[in-house]
Enzyme design. Structure first.
Site, PDB file in Angstrom:
ATOM      1  N   TYR A 106      98.702 -59.886  32.757  1.00 38.39           N
ATOM      2  CA  TYR A 106      97.501 -59.076  32.515  1.00 38.39           C
ATOM      3  C   TYR A 106      96.280 -59.789  33.074  1.00 38.39           C
ATOM      4  CZ  TYR A 106      99.972 -56.166  29.088  1.00 38.39           C
ATOM      5  OH  TYR A 106     100.837 -55.299  28.481  1.00 38.39           O
ATOM      6  N   TYR A 145     107.375 -59.665  30.556  1.00 34.76           N
ATOM      7  CA  TYR A 145     106.701 -60.962  30.411  1.00 34.76           C
ATOM      8  C   TYR A 145     107.104 -61.645  29.108  1.00 34.76           C
ATOM      9  CZ  TYR A 145     103.356 -58.207  27.586  1.00 34.76           C
ATOM     10  OH  TYR A 145     102.772 -57.369  26.663  1.00 34.76           O
ATOM     11  N   ARG A 154     108.843 -59.198  26.546  1.00 37.07           N
ATOM     12  CA  ARG A 154     108.504 -57.781  26.431  1.00 37.07           C
ATOM     13  C   ARG A 154     109.091 -57.012  27.615  1.00 37.07           C
ATOM     14  NH1 ARG A 154     104.654 -55.083  24.010  1.00 37.07           N
ATOM     15  NH2 ARG A 154     106.562 -53.944  23.585  1.00 37.07           N
ATOM     16  N   HIS A 157     106.260 -51.989  30.010  1.00 33.03           N
ATOM     17  CA  HIS A 157     105.649 -50.969  29.145  1.00 33.03           C
ATOM     18  C   HIS A 157     104.205 -50.749  29.591  1.00 33.03           C
ATOM     19  CE1 HIS A 157     104.566 -54.827  27.377  1.00 33.03           C
ATOM     20  NE2 HIS A 157     103.437 -54.251  26.995  1.00 33.03           N
ATOM     21  N   HIS A 159     100.467 -49.534  27.965  1.00 28.63           N
ATOM     22  CA  HIS A 159      99.706 -49.266  26.739  1.00 28.63           C
ATOM     23  C   HIS A 159      98.874 -47.999  26.908  1.00 28.63           C
ATOM     24  CE1 HIS A 159     100.338 -53.280  24.826  1.00 28.63           C
ATOM     25  NE2 HIS A 159     100.560 -53.617  26.087  1.00 28.63           N
TER      26      HIS A 159
END
Ligand SMILES: [Fe+2]
Length: 224
Positions: A106, A145, A154, A157, A159
């Site tokens: 991110y 990640y 994770r 995905h 958000h």
């Protein structure tokens, strides 16, 4: 995405037993159409909601205004509708999305992963559903990640922060067929309604980028 997928297993069994298993597919579909769709499950906001949002917040996350190059990764055309439990499209619903880049990183001060940043990836976008409840983004499939906890990674995905005039829904959309889904604590926390968080993905085909995917995900709100 078919209405069938939104009807819970229990509801399906209720319908099946009521019908005695003797009706045709068409009749069953009509009954499903009268049934209530399962409301999309909530998920935690997570630590990476953008503090500093990019100036470019449009529906194309693969390209930042003024940049020569585009984001790395597999392009996905992410689209769907926002509806109420009766299947009525909800217009004017605001959708914010944010996600990791193709490397699983991110663009956020809280993300300490060693994976590289992608300076050409927008990472965040906003759309409002049209009169038919539809939304559409162009982005890349996010990488998985590590969370730093007990070998927990994770799965890919995206958000979502969905805002209507009566409610807000914070959730996460997942991809079908990902091995990490079964081990993901957040995805599994949606039990027994994990299916409400899984999108459908298929090759995009002619006229779109080679190897790109069409990813469709319907969001069901309680009221809108
Ligand atoms: Fe995340």
């Amino acid at each position: 995405m078919g209405i069938e997928r939104r009807v819970s297993r229990r509801r399906f069994l209720e319908f099946s037993s009521a019908l005695g298993g003797i009706v045709g597919y068409g009749s069953l579909n009509q009954l499903f159409a009268q049934g209530k769709l399962t409301v999309t499950e909530e998920q935690v906001l997570g630590p990476f909601y953008p503090i500093n949002k990019p100036l470019d917040r449009d529906a194309d996350l693969t390209h930042l205004r003024g940049r020569r190059f585009s984001a790395k990764g597999q392009i996905i055309h992410l689209m769907g509708r926002v509806v109420n439990p009766q299947g009525r499209p909800l217009s004017g619903i605001r959708l914010e999305i944010w996600q990791a880049n193709t490397h699983g990183r991110y663009s956020h001060i809280n993300d300490s992963n060693a994976a590289p940043l992608d300076p050409n990836f927008q990472g965040y976008g906003v759309q409002v559903t049209d009169a038919k409840g539809r939304y559409r983004f162009k982005t890349i499939k996010p990488g998985s990640y590590p969370t730093g906890l007990d070998g927990w990674s994770r799965p890919p995905h995206i958000h979502f922060y969905v805002t209507g005039s009566h409610e807000a829904l914070v959730t996460q959309m997942y991809f079908p067929g990902e091995e990490l889904n079964a081990k993901d604590r957040l995805f599994q926390s949606a039990a027994p309604n994990q299916a409400t968080l899984i999108a459908k993905a298929e090759p995009a085909g002619k006229g779109l980028e080679p190897d790109s995917l069409i990813v469709t995900w319907e969001i069901v709100l309680t009221a809108g």
